[in-house]
Every structure is written in structure tokens, then in C-alpha cells.
Design a protein around this motif. Structure first.
Motif, PDB file in Angstrom:
ATOM      1  N   ASN A  43     -26.083  97.115 134.650  1.00 13.85           N
ATOM      2  CA  ASN A  43     -25.909  96.023 135.594  1.00 13.85           C
ATOM      3  C   ASN A  43     -24.484  96.028 136.152  1.00 13.85           C
ATOM      4  O   ASN A  43     -23.680  96.887 135.825  1.00 13.85           O
ATOM      5  CB  ASN A  43     -26.237  94.682 134.936  1.00 13.85           C
ATOM      6  N   LYS A  44     -24.185  95.035 136.964  1.00 13.42           N
ATOM      7  CA  LYS A  44     -22.897  95.020 137.663  1.00 13.42           C
ATOM      8  C   LYS A  44     -21.720  94.846 136.719  1.00 13.42           C
ATOM      9  O   LYS A  44     -20.601  95.188 137.053  1.00 13.42           O
ATOM     10  CB  LYS A  44     -22.903  93.897 138.706  1.00 13.42           C
ATOM     11  N   ASN A  45     -21.966  94.261 135.544  1.00 14.09           N
ATOM     12  CA  ASN A  45     -20.876  94.021 134.601  1.00 14.09           C
ATOM     13  C   ASN A  45     -20.540  95.249 133.762  1.00 14.09           C
ATOM     14  O   ASN A  45     -19.598  95.224 132.991  1.00 14.09           O
ATOM     15  CB  ASN A  45     -21.253  92.861 133.664  1.00 14.09           C
ATOM     16  N   GLU A  46     -21.340  96.294 133.897  1.00 10.86           N
ATOM     17  CA  GLU A  46     -21.112  97.494 133.105  1.00 10.86           C
ATOM     18  C   GLU A  46     -20.735  98.658 134.014  1.00 10.86           C
ATOM     19  O   GLU A  46     -20.349  98.476 135.155  1.00 10.86           O
ATOM     20  CB  GLU A  46     -22.354  97.802 132.266  1.00 10.86           C
ATOM     21  N   LEU A  47     -20.828  99.864 133.496  1.00 10.19           N
ATOM     22  CA  LEU A  47     -20.454 101.044 134.270  1.00 10.19           C
ATOM     23  C   LEU A  47     -21.366 101.233 135.469  1.00 10.19           C
ATOM     24  O   LEU A  47     -22.560 100.961 135.401  1.00 10.19           O
ATOM     25  CB  LEU A  47     -20.545 102.288 133.378  1.00 10.19           C
ATOM     26  N   GLU A  48     -20.793 101.714 136.562  1.00  9.79           N
ATOM     27  CA  GLU A  48     -21.602 102.087 137.722  1.00  9.79           C
ATOM     28  C   GLU A  48     -22.026 103.533 137.529  1.00  9.79           C
ATOM     29  O   GLU A  48     -21.224 104.456 137.709  1.00  9.79           O
ATOM     30  CB  GLU A  48     -20.792 101.918 139.007  1.00  9.79           C
ATOM     31  N   LEU A  49     -23.282 103.726 137.177  1.00 12.22           N
ATOM     32  CA  LEU A  49     -23.775 105.059 136.845  1.00 12.22           C
ATOM     33  C   LEU A  49     -24.698 105.596 137.919  1.00 12.22           C
ATOM     34  O   LEU A  49     -25.478 104.846 138.499  1.00 12.22           O
ATOM     35  CB  LEU A  49     -24.535 105.026 135.514  1.00 12.22           C
ATOM     36  N   PRO A  50     -24.639 106.911 138.161  1.00  8.22           N
ATOM     37  CA  PRO A  50     -25.634 107.533 139.044  1.00  8.22           C
ATOM     38  C   PRO A  50     -27.019 107.371 138.414  1.00  8.22           C
ATOM     39  O   PRO A  50     -27.139 107.250 137.192  1.00  8.22           O
ATOM     40  CB  PRO A  50     -25.214 109.013 139.068  1.00  8.22           C
TER      41      PRO A  50
END
Length: 250
Positions: A43-50
Motif C-alpha cells: 500500500n501507499k504507506n509501504e515500499l513502492e514496488l513494481p
């Protein structure tokens, strides 16, 4: 000419199949990412993952891995992983596992000085493999290192007849001295009888970390006066969840 044309058609067909497989894999990765998003794993509060990273992240997080450790590994993976390997989740899993193995710290063992004695006690929950570990270490110290050590074994796990018989069998096969002990007085005498050995390995009773009576009784063995300090080693299963590892350790 016909043979050449047939080969060309086969080659073209093979390339089309390969391309189709890649497209299917990309669709599968995207679906896994969407599924992970719905579950609230990414989600937005965690890592931005591919999208391709969502599956390994979800598996690792649900396995009980500590979030700060997982995020650190993910950041390293994103930073160092070649772009060619990011095409599908299979290569990402392989890279993730390789990176994880390299991050696990291993304490380097010190060789015994001439005349030194080493007493190693192994403690931990039931079923983690203390007895098997001791048998492997006994073989390693007695036969597999460049210097052959004299090894003795003591078992405090007299509650499980099978464990005693197992160690007795290993000791007979390797022609090592072994003692079975019931109380701290017997333990002191057993250590004295095995004092001619360079290394003494001690097997203990497995129990829940919350079984205070067994932990207190184990302390009685640890605190006896002997010719060398007792090196206590906590044995745990590597696949145990982080929260449970902390609980057992504490």
C-alpha cells in the motif's frame, strides 16, 4: 527449399510461443500485484514496488519476516538487481533468495589453543534438532577438521529414551565417550570423567520457552563449578517467525 521453409516456419512458431509465454507471465504477475493490493499487503504507506515484486513481498511478509528486514532486502534488490532479471517473478524469487543467503551473518569459529578445553551445551525448544546437531558436530570435530579433537558427549535428555539411544548409537559408531546424566551432581561427575577430551558436547531436554520449571532446572546444571566455562548455544529452527524467535530467545 521446402526444408528451409519448414525450418523457418518452426523457428517463427517457436518465437511466437516464447513471446506468448512472456505475455502470459506478465499478465500473471500483474494479477498477483492486484491481488496483493486488494489484500492490503502493498500500500501507499509501504515500499513502492513494481508489479513483479508483489508476490515475493507478500510471501516473505506473511511468513513472519520482520518488516524492517524485509524492506531492507527489497530496497537492496531494487537497487542492485539487473533490469533483465526483473521480467518475471521467477527470476526475482531466485535473486531474492540469493541475496537473503548472503545477508545472514555467520560467526567464524576460533580454533582451540593447545591445552584448552571447550564445553558446549545446546538448549532450545523440543524438536528443533539439538540431538542431530550434536551428532554432526561430534563427527566434524573428531574426524572432519584438519586437526582431530578428542570429543566427549553428555546427554541430560534422559526423559526421551529414543534421544539417549540415538546419541549412544552415534557415539559407538564414532568411538566417542558418552555419559547419560540425571541430576547436577551426576553432571559434575560426568564432566570430571570426560576431562581428558578437548571438546564436550551436551544435549539437553527440549521444552517450551515458557516452562519455568525446566528452565530453572537447566540453570542448576549450567551454574555448577567445573574445569572450563560452559558455552551455552541456543538452537532454533531457521523457519521460525521473527516474533517467536524473539520470544524463545528472551
Amino acid at each position: 527449399f521446402r526444408s528451409f521453409r519448414a525450418n523457418s516456419l518452426e523457428l517463427q512458431k517457436s518465437e511466437e510461443i516464447k513471446a506468448l509465454k512472456n505475455e502470459i507471465q506478465q499478465i500473471a504477475d500483474t494479477l498477483k500485484f492486484l491481488q496483493a493490493t486488494v489484500w492490503g499487503i502493498v500500500n501507499k504507506n509501504e515500499l513502492e514496488l513494481p508489479p513483479e515484486f508483489s508476490e515475493i513481498y507478500a510471501v516473505a511478509k506473511n511468513s513472519g519476516m520482520n518488516k524492517s528486514h524485509l524492506d531492507e532486502i527489497m530496497q537492496l534488490t531494487l537497487k542492485h538487481m539487473p533490469l533483465k532479471m526483473r521480467k518475471n517473478s521467477v527470476t526475482i524469487k531466485r535473486y531474492f533468495n540469493t541475496l537473503l543467503k548472503k545477508m545472514i551473518p555467520i560467526r567464524h569459529e576460533k580454533e582451540l589453543c593447545v591445552g584448552d578445553k571447550k564445553i558446549m551445551m545446546f538448549v532450545g525448544p523440543t524438536g528443533v534438532g539439538k540431538t542431530t546437531t550434536i551428532a554432526k558436530l561430534a563427527a566434524r570435530y573428531a574426524f572432519k577438521k584438519h586437526k582431530k579433537y578428542k570429543v566427549g558427549i553428555i546427554t541430560l535428555d534422559t526423559y526421551r529414551i529414543g534421544a539417549v539411544e540415538q546419541l549412544m548409537t552415534y557415539a559407538r559408531m564414532m568411538k566417542l565417550s558418552i555419559e547419560a546424566v540425571v541430576d547436577p551432581d551426576d553432571f559434575s561427575e560426568a564432566l570430571h570423567r570426560l576431562r581428558h577430551n578437548d571438546i564436550i558436547l551436551i544435549d539437553t531436554v527440549g521444552s517450551s520457552q515458557h516452562d519455568k520449571d525446566k528452565v530453572d532446572r537447566l540453570n542448576q546444571f549450567i551454574n555448577i563449578s567445573t574445569f572450563a566455562s560452559i558455552d551455552v548455544n541456543l538452537v532454533m529452527t531457521a523457519t521460525t517467525k521473527y516474533e517467536d524467535l524473539k520470544d524463545i530467545y528472551e
